[in-house]
Design a protein around this motif. Structure first.
Motif, PDB file in Angstrom:
ATOM      1  N   PRO A 153     -13.832  -3.792   7.227  1.00  0.00           N
ATOM      2  CA  PRO A 153     -13.909  -4.629   6.028  1.00  0.00           C
ATOM      3  C   PRO A 153     -13.057  -5.894   6.110  1.00  0.00           C
ATOM      4  O   PRO A 153     -12.918  -6.588   5.130  1.00  0.00           O
ATOM      5  N   ARG A 158      -4.920   4.483  11.827  1.00  0.00           N
ATOM      6  CA  ARG A 158      -6.276   4.861  11.414  1.00  0.00           C
ATOM      7  C   ARG A 158      -6.301   5.023   9.897  1.00  0.00           C
ATOM      8  O   ARG A 158      -5.699   5.937   9.352  1.00  0.00           O
ATOM      9  N   TYR A 159      -6.921   4.083   9.208  1.00  0.00           N
ATOM     10  CA  TYR A 159      -7.086   4.208   7.759  1.00  0.00           C
ATOM     11  C   TYR A 159      -8.374   4.970   7.479  1.00  0.00           C
ATOM     12  O   TYR A 159      -9.184   5.185   8.373  1.00  0.00           O
ATOM     13  N   GLY A 160      -8.567   5.289   6.192  1.00  0.00           N
ATOM     14  CA  GLY A 160      -9.818   5.954   5.845  1.00  0.00           C
ATOM     15  C   GLY A 160     -11.021   5.083   6.192  1.00  0.00           C
ATOM     16  O   GLY A 160     -12.109   5.568   6.470  1.00  0.00           O
ATOM     17  N   THR A 161     -10.810   3.773   6.206  1.00  0.00           N
ATOM     18  CA  THR A 161     -11.952   2.852   6.345  1.00  0.00           C
ATOM     19  C   THR A 161     -12.045   2.220   7.727  1.00  0.00           C
ATOM     20  O   THR A 161     -12.883   1.360   7.949  1.00  0.00           O
ATOM     21  N   ASP A 184      -2.226   5.530  -5.236  1.00  0.00           N
ATOM     22  CA  ASP A 184      -2.434   4.684  -4.070  1.00  0.00           C
ATOM     23  C   ASP A 184      -2.664   3.218  -4.449  1.00  0.00           C
ATOM     24  O   ASP A 184      -3.769   2.832  -4.824  1.00  0.00           O
ATOM     25  N   PHE A 224      -6.649 -10.823   2.007  1.00  0.00           N
ATOM     26  CA  PHE A 224      -5.251 -10.728   2.460  1.00  0.00           C
ATOM     27  C   PHE A 224      -5.246 -10.751   3.988  1.00  0.00           C
ATOM     28  O   PHE A 224      -6.275 -10.564   4.620  1.00  0.00           O
ATOM     29  N   ASP A 263       0.817  -1.213   0.000  1.00  0.00           N
ATOM     30  CA  ASP A 263       0.000   0.000   0.000  1.00  0.00           C
ATOM     31  C   ASP A 263       0.856   1.271   0.000  1.00  0.00           C
ATOM     32  O   ASP A 263       1.451   1.624   1.014  1.00  0.00           O
ATOM     33  N   GLY A 292      -0.240   4.061   0.074  1.00  0.00           N
ATOM     34  CA  GLY A 292      -0.975   5.066   0.843  1.00  0.00           C
ATOM     35  C   GLY A 292      -0.816   4.939   2.338  1.00  0.00           C
ATOM     36  O   GLY A 292      -1.520   5.595   3.104  1.00  0.00           O
TER      37      GLY A 292
END
Ligand code: VYD
Length: 322
Positions: A117, A79-82, A215, A123, A38, A40
């Motif tokens: 999610p 902390r990811y966007g999701t 990303d 993965f 990733d 991002g």
């Protein structure tokens, strides 16, 4: 040892055109994990053996089984966007490519993972390929640990069609023509300045320029919700309940080629709840300041190019994939 001619590939698996991941190993003897590479984010985490067994469908790292494990124990939260991932830090030998690039790496053992999610994730964890400034707890990212070993031909990694990551170089067998380079616009992020977003010859958005993150850990192209909804109307897509867009699977309409960089993004074929629908590879996402407003060029964009992430010159190169 190290990679033969200073480069080494890590093959990626493509799941439903939305999740791309490759295999790494941690510990001695090797415990293998599927991770998203990733650009991002900049941390490595895998589920911990101490994680609740709910995630039995994922591999979990068991430090008690590794002779090269070094305890750390510092708390970790990203902390990811999701959603967020929490756990603690550990150190062990990480191998990112079968052609042995062993590094001693501090990574996180995840003990708290949001069911969504993660239960849809094919993965096990995430390997952040971003800059050190993005790394939580100031941990030196995997690629920086590899760079400091001076075993790579070039201080770059390349992504081909989201089929594999090539550490240390780019392979002309898989692209034609020259790379079109864009300088990183914000130091510490794989972010570039976009000149505009047009459908066909008509420039519709970002007329005065805007920012875009390149990303690899994101599936789609996202843009501010407003412009995206206009764009969707332009291609006759219908909005789905959960915010995505679909077009009739009949007309696989690829957007007409763009101007400077062709953003002809075809729709995706994704079977959900049994029937096949075409999920358009765009979705609206309003990223608040200071990070936003920001377009995200995810795998559905990157997959059309041979993309070189150049840490030596802080630039991203796009070439036409063969
Ligand atoms: C700098 C950093 C701290 C914040 C900004 N970076 C970002 O948010 C990332 C930008 N690239 C895309 C990336 C997509 N993510 C989607 C996703 O749901 N994940 C996830 C989150 C929580 C639990 C389990 C999982 Cl699998 C993790 C995963 C796959 C990495 C997010």
């Amino acid at each position: 040892a190290g990679p033969r001619n200073g480069t080494a590939p890590t093959l990626l698996t493509n799941y439903l055109d939305t999740q791309y991941f490759g295999e790494i190993s941690i510990g001695t003897p090797a415990q293998t994990f599927k991770v998203v590479f990733d650009t991002g984010s900049a941390n490595l985490w895998v589920p911990s053996y101490k994680c609740s067994p709910l995630y039995i469908s994922h591999s979990r790292y068991d430090s008690s089984k590794s002779r090269t494990y070094i305890a750390n124990g510092t708390g970790f939260a990203i902390r990811y966007g999701t959603g967020s991932v929490k756990g603690f830090l550990s150190q062990d030998i990480v191998m990112v490519s079968v052609s042995d690039i062993p590094i001693i790496q501090v990574f996180a053992e995840a003990t708290v993972l949001p069911a969504f999610p993660f239960i849809f994730a094919r993965f096990d964890g995430v390997l952040g390929m971003g800059y050190p400034s993005q790394a939580i707890d100031g941990i030196t990212p995997v690629f920086d640990r590899i760079l400091s070993q001076q075993i790579l031909k070039e201080d770059v990694f390349s992504v081909y069609y989201s089929r594999w990551v090539l550490w240390g170089g780019s392979d002309p067998a898989y692209y034609t023509g020259d790379f079109h380079y864009l300088n990183v616009s914000k130091s510490g992020y794989w972010q570039i300045s976009m000149k505009g977003v047009s459908v066909g010859a008509e420039m519709l958005f970002c007329k005065d320029g805007c920012s875009a993150a390149v990303d690899t850990g994101a599936s789609y192209i996202t843009g501010p919700a407003g412009p995206i909804s206009v764009l969707m109307k332009a291609i006759g897509a219908a909005e789905m309940a959960e915010g995505g867009y679909v077009v009739d699977s009949g007309d696989h309409r690829d957007l007409p080629p763009g101007t400077s960089i062709t953003v002809c993004v075809s729709s995706l074929q994704q079977s959900q709840y049994g029937e096949d629908i075409c999920v358009v590879a765009f979705s609206g996402l309003d990223i608040p300041p200071p990070a936003g407003p920001l377009w995200i060029l995810g795998a559905s964009f990157i997959g059309h190019y041979y993309t070189k992430f150049d840490r030596r010159n802080n630039r991203i190169g796009f070439a036409t994939a063969r």
